[in-house]
Design a protein around this motif. Sequence first.
Motif, mmCIF file in Angstrom:
data_model
loop_
_atom_site.group_PDB
_atom_site.id
_atom_site.type_symbol
_atom_site.label_atom_id
_atom_site.label_comp_id
_atom_site.label_asym_id
_atom_site.label_seq_id
_atom_site.Cartn_x
_atom_site.Cartn_y
_atom_site.Cartn_z
ATOM 1 N N THR A 125 -49.759 -25.100 -12.779
ATOM 2 C CA THR A 125 -50.532 -24.635 -13.914
ATOM 3 C C THR A 125 -50.798 -22.700 -13.193
ATOM 4 O O THR A 125 -51.506 -23.169 -13.283
ATOM 5 C CB THR A 125 -50.476 -25.209 -14.846
ATOM 6 N N GLY A 129 -47.556 -19.631 -17.210
ATOM 7 C CA GLY A 129 -47.305 -20.640 -17.591
ATOM 8 C C GLY A 129 -46.620 -21.830 -15.928
ATOM 9 O O GLY A 129 -47.675 -22.046 -15.625
ATOM 10 N N ASP A 159 -41.465 -24.505 -19.067
ATOM 11 C CA ASP A 159 -42.200 -24.146 -20.000
ATOM 12 C C ASP A 159 -41.034 -25.100 -20.600
ATOM 13 O O ASP A 159 -41.505 -25.977 -21.526
ATOM 14 C CB ASP A 159 -42.643 -23.205 -20.403
#
Length: 429
Positions: A125, A129, A159
């Motif tokens: 992460t 994104g 995502d």
Amino acid sequence: MQANEGIKRQQRKLFWGEVLSFALLFFTLGAVVYFLYQQAVYNGVDTTLARQERSLKDGPAAAPGPLTPGQRPNSQNGASFRTNMVVFNAAGQIINAADLGQRYYAYFQNLELDKSAVGKKQVLTTTAGTFRTLLVHVPKSNLNPMYAGHYVLILQNIDAQLDGMNSFLRVLVATMIFFWLLALLFASVLARRAMRPIVKSWQRQQDFVADAAHELRAPLAVIQSQQEHLLTKPHDTVLNQSEAIATTLAESTRLQHLTTDLLTMAKADSNALTTDLQHYDLQIWPVSVLAPYKEIAAAQDRAFDTTLQATGEAVFDGDQLHQLLVILLDNAFKYTAAGDSIWVTTERQTKTWTLTVGNSGPSIPDADKKRIFDRFYRMDPSRNRETGGSGLGLAIADWIVTNHHGHIRVTDIHPQGAAFVVTLPLSGK
């Protein structure tokens, strides 16, 4: 009151047990469905990563992919991107910053090389994104100097997949909650339905015990009173007290018959009675059962007639049907007087045979026909007590017929009389 509370408590246990069972079932089903959906999503992404890995290791002059030098557009207009490659040298420094561009390099410049993660698929992460990543150690034999001998971190943006999984999870949870609430209604209905045979059985047991106690009390009271009377006459002879002795013996006999009938019904309720099915000749079998009743009828000035038209063989329990026929004949003799007629007929149909026991005594009212096979039910209690009836005979007869997969009914005879018609399968099934 305590019994009713016990029934309600058991019903509540069944209800919450079913509710928890439904909840566990829905939770397990939801977890399995979500896990399979998640695996399917990640498998699609992992397939892309594996294809990129093969391209890096086995590719010719240049590694295919969206980040091959000169192929990335100069501007993404702030939109998310799907696949990127970050190239590290052996020292862990990013060496393709120029290819990434200033904006994209800013997203990945803080990434560190973890050589132990080579070949492992992970989730990363960042401010750009969430990515599914795979670290590849490119062989030196690769003809593209940008990748040869270096470590390439392939990043696949997920995502959109995560949004899809979150949406799917919300729908799944909402659906599970809806069906679980619906299950509350089903659990309530099922708990009530499951308790019906239990309540019915309990009620029948209570009625049986109450009726049995009532029936046993009468002969015991008579026997006790007669014996107490005899104790007040210690010097009397047997002849002087013969009436009291005869009354005691009659009540003892009645008590014995009642006890036998109670035991039969108790065994029937607990499925303890065994059924011995055998082949019997329909012409021969009834003769031995009916023979004594011709003499009884003659002695009591009653007409007794038999018409045995059924032929061939049938399968049944001889002892049970003997008892059935005796019950129906005893019932016919009890409700007839001198000058009345009693008859027995048998007929055969394609798959069944019929046994009918009729009499020209009093007809049975329609209201009594509905309850005549209930336990301890009497149309005329005072008359039954005089004749020694317990009110269990027809209940036992009904059980015997049901046990043989047949049915029994009572019909009117005009101008007066009643007939019990028993229909049984020839095969016994």
